[in-house]
Design a protein around this motif. Structure first.
Motif, PDB file in Angstrom:
ATOM      1  N   SER A 243      42.407  35.219  52.661  1.00 51.03           N
ATOM      2  CA  SER A 243      43.675  35.936  52.526  1.00 51.03           C
ATOM      3  C   SER A 243      43.547  37.013  51.450  1.00 51.03           C
ATOM      4  O   SER A 243      42.654  36.961  50.602  1.00 51.03           O
ATOM      5  CB  SER A 243      44.790  34.966  52.142  1.00 51.03           C
ATOM      6  N   SER A 244      44.463  37.958  51.482  1.00 47.14           N
ATOM      7  CA  SER A 244      44.486  39.004  50.458  1.00 47.14           C
ATOM      8  C   SER A 244      44.628  38.391  49.071  1.00 47.14           C
ATOM      9  O   SER A 244      44.029  38.870  48.108  1.00 47.14           O
ATOM     10  CB  SER A 244      45.663  39.948  50.686  1.00 47.14           C
ATOM     11  N   GLU A 245      45.445  37.316  48.987  1.00 44.37           N
ATOM     12  CA  GLU A 245      45.683  36.672  47.681  1.00 44.37           C
ATOM     13  C   GLU A 245      44.384  36.078  47.141  1.00 44.37           C
ATOM     14  O   GLU A 245      44.053  36.253  45.967  1.00 44.37           O
ATOM     15  CB  GLU A 245      46.740  35.563  47.816  1.00 44.37           C
ATOM     16  N   GLN A 246      43.646  35.364  48.021  1.00 44.70           N
ATOM     17  CA  GLN A 246      42.364  34.769  47.595  1.00 44.70           C
ATOM     18  C   GLN A 246      41.405  35.867  47.141  1.00 44.70           C
ATOM     19  O   GLN A 246      40.701  35.734  46.142  1.00 44.70           O
ATOM     20  CB  GLN A 246      41.724  34.009  48.758  1.00 44.70           C
ATOM     21  N   GLU A 247      41.408  36.937  47.934  1.00 46.75           N
ATOM     22  CA  GLU A 247      40.487  38.036  47.663  1.00 46.75           C
ATOM     23  C   GLU A 247      40.815  38.692  46.314  1.00 46.75           C
ATOM     24  O   GLU A 247      39.925  38.981  45.514  1.00 46.75           O
ATOM     25  CB  GLU A 247      40.645  39.044  48.797  1.00 46.75           C
ATOM     26  N   MET A 248      42.105  38.893  46.044  1.00 45.86           N
ATOM     27  CA  MET A 248      42.502  39.519  44.781  1.00 45.86           C
ATOM     28  C   MET A 248      42.184  38.597  43.602  1.00 45.86           C
ATOM     29  O   MET A 248      41.800  39.078  42.531  1.00 45.86           O
ATOM     30  CB  MET A 248      43.984  39.863  44.804  1.00 45.86           C
ATOM     31  N   ALA A 249      42.334  37.281  43.810  1.00 46.63           N
ATOM     32  CA  ALA A 249      41.986  36.328  42.747  1.00 46.63           C
ATOM     33  C   ALA A 249      40.495  36.415  42.434  1.00 46.63           C
ATOM     34  O   ALA A 249      40.082  36.426  41.267  1.00 46.63           O
ATOM     35  CB  ALA A 249      42.377  34.912  43.160  1.00 46.63           C
ATOM     36  N   LEU A 250      39.681  36.503  43.492  1.00 53.19           N
ATOM     37  CA  LEU A 250      38.231  36.666  43.298  1.00 53.19           C
ATOM     38  C   LEU A 250      37.929  37.955  42.532  1.00 53.19           C
ATOM     39  O   LEU A 250      37.105  37.967  41.621  1.00 53.19           O
ATOM     40  CB  LEU A 250      37.513  36.740  44.655  1.00 53.19           C
ATOM     41  N   GLY A 251      38.633  39.020  42.912  1.00 55.82           N
ATOM     42  CA  GLY A 251      38.432  40.316  42.268  1.00 55.82           C
ATOM     43  C   GLY A 251      38.769  40.249  40.787  1.00 55.82           C
ATOM     44  O   GLY A 251      38.047  40.780  39.942  1.00 55.82           O
ATOM     45  N   ALA A 252      39.881  39.553  40.455  1.00 53.42           N
ATOM     46  CA  ALA A 252      40.311  39.446  39.061  1.00 53.42           C
ATOM     47  C   ALA A 252      39.289  38.652  38.244  1.00 53.42           C
ATOM     48  O   ALA A 252      38.940  39.025  37.115  1.00 53.42           O
ATOM     49  CB  ALA A 252      41.686  38.793  38.984  1.00 53.42           C
ATOM     50  N   THR A 253      38.781  37.551  38.823  1.00 52.23           N
ATOM     51  CA  THR A 253      37.764  36.735  38.138  1.00 52.23           C
ATOM     52  C   THR A 253      36.498  37.548  37.904  1.00 52.23           C
ATOM     53  O   THR A 253      35.922  37.542  36.815  1.00 52.23           O
ATOM     54  CB  THR A 253      37.401  35.504  39.006  1.00 52.23           C
ATOM     55  N   GLU A 254      36.082  38.259  38.951  1.00 55.64           N
ATOM     56  CA  GLU A 254      34.867  39.073  38.869  1.00 55.64           C
ATOM     57  C   GLU A 254      35.036  40.177  37.808  1.00 55.64           C
ATOM     58  O   GLU A 254      34.111  40.451  37.050  1.00 55.64           O
ATOM     59  CB  GLU A 254      34.595  39.681  40.253  1.00 55.64           C
ATOM     60  N   ALA A 255      36.229  40.759  37.760  1.00 52.57           N
ATOM     61  CA  ALA A 255      36.493  41.836  36.792  1.00 52.57           C
ATOM     62  C   ALA A 255      36.348  41.318  35.357  1.00 52.57           C
ATOM     63  O   ALA A 255      35.772  41.993  34.505  1.00 52.57           O
ATOM     64  CB  ALA A 255      37.887  42.419  37.006  1.00 52.57           C
TER      65      ALA A 255
END
Ligand SMILES: [Zn+2]
Length: 250
Positions: free
Chosen positions: A31-43
């Motif tokens: 989902s977009s939410e999962q993807e954004m959470a991954l992006g935030a962690t990676e950032a």
């Protein structure tokens, strides 16, 4: 086989998405939410492991260009952030959810704001089109597909992992990996559209990629960016063909 059929139906229903601008149908399982959470962690990881530039004027310049592109991206739900990393490697990327990183190395290659907007538009386009999520979905789908097929073919369980490997599956999940040529072309198209919409000159996109091509043919090292972004005649021709198709009005 019931399980296999269930998994296959699940995969089919799992996620169809549509890329912006090109309207290409995509298969995305997260989902977009999962993807954004991954992006935030990676950032966070990127910030922790890098040295952010102390050049306030440069930071402000990147932020100004980034915000102009973000403003026409249609994604006000993203938590946009524009960072400059002090690193001579020519590189730039945008993580899911709008966390953008420019390395000082790429800013030695860009000649003006329009060329920075070229890189900015291209990297933001990857995030908007959810290319990272799509690639991860393709990887896990082929993994599940291999398992399902192995079960259907009565491959003994202890050999199934090997079967998956032979199927060309890797378990490596990363957001910063080379994209396929298809994704690159799509990001070029969306990126040129975004920079044009934000008021930048799309002709400078051609200039930037021509400069990159010269750098790579001279054998000068721009490895990180060039290995994921081959600056060759095919790419340049595709951009040249695309620019006249932009609408007459911004
Ligand atoms: Zn790219």
């Amino acid at each position: 086989m019931k399980l296999a059929r269930f998994v296959l139906i699940g995969l089919l229903l799992g996620g169809c998405a549509t890329a912006p601008l090109t309207n290409r149908t995509q298969f995305i399982m997260i989902s977009s939410e999962q993807e954004m959470a991954l992006g935030a962690t990676e950032a966070q990881k990127v910030v922790q492991s890098s040295k952010l530039s102390g050049d306030k004027a440069l930071q402000a310049r990147i932020k100004r260009i980034g915000e102009r592109i973000a403003a026409v991206s249609g994604r006000s739900d993203y938590v946009w952030e524009f960072n400059v990393i002090q690193d001579d490697t020519p590189n730039a990327f945008c993580l899911p959810g709008g966390k953008v990183f420019f390395y000082t190395g790429i800013l030695k290659i860009t000649e003006n704001d329009d060329q920075i907007a070229t890189v900015m538009g291209h990297e933001i386009a990857h995030a908007l089109a959810r290319h990272g999520a799509e690639r991860m979905s393709m990887q896990s789908a082929s993994n599940i597909g291999a398992q399902v097929l192995a079960a259907a073919l009565n491959v003994p369980p202890e050999y199934r992992d090997l079967y998956a490997q032979a199927y060309g599956v890797t378990s490596q999940v990363g957001l910063i990996l080379p994209y396929s040529r298809k994704f690159e072309n799509e990001a070029d198209q969306i990126g040129v559209y975004l920079m044009w919409k934000a008021g930048y000159n799309p002709a400078q996109a051609l200039k930037f990629w021509e400069n990159m091509e010269k750098l790579s043919s001279k054998g000068q090292k721009a490895p990180a960016f060039l290995s994921t972004h081959p600056a060759d005649s095919e790419r340049i021709k595709a951009i040249r063909d695309y620019i006249p198709l932009l609408p007459a009005q911004r």
